[in-house]
Scaffold this active site. Sequence first.
Site, short mmCIF file in Angstrom:
data_model
loop_
_atom_site.label_atom_id
_atom_site.label_comp_id
_atom_site.label_asym_id
_atom_site.label_seq_id
_atom_site.Cartn_x
_atom_site.Cartn_y
_atom_site.Cartn_z
N HIS A 291 36.53 31.52 39.32
CA HIS A 291 36.14 32.20 40.57
C HIS A 291 35.03 31.46 41.31
CE1 HIS A 291 37.60 36.26 38.70
NE2 HIS A 291 38.58 35.44 38.98
N GLN B 237 33.22 33.69 33.20
CA GLN B 237 33.65 33.98 34.57
C GLN B 237 32.78 35.00 35.30
OE1 GLN B 237 38.06 34.46 35.43
NE2 GLN B 237 37.45 36.59 35.56
N GLU B 238 32.27 36.00 34.56
CA GLU B 238 31.57 37.10 35.24
C GLU B 238 30.36 37.57 34.46
OE1 GLU B 238 34.51 40.17 35.89
OE2 GLU B 238 35.97 38.70 36.56
N ASP C 26 32.53 39.01 31.48
CA ASP C 26 33.96 38.75 31.29
C ASP C 26 34.08 37.26 31.08
OD1 ASP C 26 36.66 38.43 31.25
OD2 ASP C 26 37.02 39.06 33.33
N GLU D 64 34.18 41.35 27.75
CA GLU D 64 35.60 41.35 28.12
C GLU D 64 36.24 39.99 27.83
OE1 GLU D 64 36.24 42.57 32.19
OE2 GLU D 64 38.16 41.50 32.29
N LYS E 67 44.51 47.05 35.39
CA LYS E 67 44.79 46.48 36.72
C LYS E 67 46.23 46.84 37.06
CE LYS E 67 42.05 42.21 36.16
NZ LYS E 67 42.11 40.87 35.52
N HIS F 214 39.56 45.66 39.99
CA HIS F 214 40.08 44.90 41.14
C HIS F 214 40.67 43.59 40.64
CE1 HIS F 214 36.15 42.33 41.54
NE2 HIS F 214 36.51 42.49 40.29
N ARG F 215 41.12 42.74 41.56
CA ARG F 215 41.48 41.36 41.25
C ARG F 215 40.56 40.44 42.04
NH1 ARG F 215 45.99 40.93 37.86
NH2 ARG F 215 44.80 39.03 37.39
N SER F 216 40.53 39.17 41.64
CA SER F 216 39.66 38.25 42.40
C SER F 216 40.19 38.04 43.82
CB SER F 216 39.52 36.93 41.65
OG SER F 216 40.77 36.42 41.28
N LYS G 250 35.28 48.01 37.83
CA LYS G 250 34.83 46.65 38.05
C LYS G 250 35.36 46.26 39.41
CE LYS G 250 36.49 42.85 35.90
NZ LYS G 250 36.65 41.72 34.97
P1 PGA Z 1 41.39 37.79 38.17
O1 PGA Z 1 39.97 38.06 37.51
O2 PGA Z 1 41.66 38.85 39.16
O3 PGA Z 1 41.22 36.42 38.77
O4 PGA Z 1 42.40 37.81 37.04
C1 PGA Z 1 39.50 39.32 37.18
C2 PGA Z 1 39.33 39.47 35.70
O5 PGA Z 1 39.62 38.54 34.92
O6 PGA Z 1 38.91 40.53 35.25
ZN ZN Z 2 39.02 39.79 33.04
#
Ligand code: PGA
Ligand code: ZN
Length: 419
Positions: A152, A160-161, A241, A283, A335, A363-365, A386
């Site tokens: 991201h 990632q997060e 995450d 996560e 999701k 959500h999604r990215s 999230k």
């Molecule tokens: P993504 O990321 O929407 O790019 O899959 C969100 C996540 O991994 O939680």
């Molecule tokens: Zn994730």
Amino acid sequence: MTNEISKVRAREVLDSRGNPTVEVEIYSGNQFGRFIVPSGASTGQFEAVELRDGGNRFHGKGVLQAVKNVNEILGPKVLGRDIFDQEGLDKFMIELDGTPNKAKYGANAILGISIANMRLAAKNKGLWDFEYIGDSKRLPCPMLNVINGGSHAGGDLAIQEFMLMPIGFDSFKDGLRASVEVYHQLKKQLKKKYGSSAINLGDEGGFAPPIDTARDAIDILIASIKDMGYKPEEQFYLGIDAAASEFLHDGKYHIDGKILARDDFINYYYELVEDYPILLSLEDPFDENDFEAFGDLVTKYGSTRAIVADDLTVTNVERINTAIDKGAMNYLLLKVNQIGSFTEAKEAFDLTKSKDWGVVISHRSGETEDTFIADLSVGMGAERIKTGAPARSERVAKYNQLLRIEEYLGDEAQYYNKI
Ligand code: PGA
Ligand code: ZN
């Protein structure tokens, strides 16, 4: 008032990354429900198929085929159906598609119809979406992704997060306000320490600074919490995450400037959690096929921490059952577009709840201005949501909807402020 589907219309619109996505409207008489389908970047290998056109148009990301599948195939076939028979509609489309992962018509086509129909049904009854979805009056604890790494962002940070979790507050509104204060303090700190390029934003509205290690990211978050006069481990906890499948190459995890074998990576988490008790939620700590390594963390920390499965389980009942057998999680990341219909997402939710585990609606990215997941989180009674940093309107739109819902519920609203 009629309650039959009288018209279905899909079109190609854009998501928050400027990529095409599917928007669907379902009509009953002159009333309509609408939904815009989101899209991930760190997508799990086992997610339902998001149909993309390929070729040169939009760098191959066009969704005209999925739109056509709604307008010319699925749409005409669902005309006349009862808008209140959500399960019947979803199962009918799944059967028409006939593949295990919605590869024929696309999860983006099927989900568009599924949620647009639910919206229409809520509107027809004069209800908010969350009231139509369920009886819960619980406001989820937000997990605000304020430092973005991995796929991201453009830097070296593997995880990632990094998320703020305002646990120690009495209402969603207060928790959100405090988080926004910390977010802006973090911006000041990042700028001072790493220069002005450090405050560029990643896909989910968090900062994407040139930080190399998870520890540095966590340290600056704790400092920002303290700067604002809030108490770490009382008012604020943190979540990460890892989206670890994204940095697993040739069987080794490439993280924080190191290359770690699986067992060393398990130790990496032991040390991280021991050193940072503020870390409440972990996560996708390991590869999406390694149920055993997830199970290891659950055994060690499951009674005090959330071990959240996203790419591992992809909102899929079969995968969640495997995780149940292997004791590989205690929180589900849900999701809707990973599975591709409301009914299946609800089944994933119910199965998770049958184990007394928690749920994070996500959500999604690649998001849109659509706020459906805010209503979903309250209606289902999920513990957490999230939906990114408190910046970029596709993220903030969900927080704003939760503010509206909390105000509407008044004294009946219950903020989930537990660890
Ligand atoms: P993504 O990321 O929407 O790019 O899959 C969100 C996540 O991994 O939680
Ligand atoms: Zn994730």
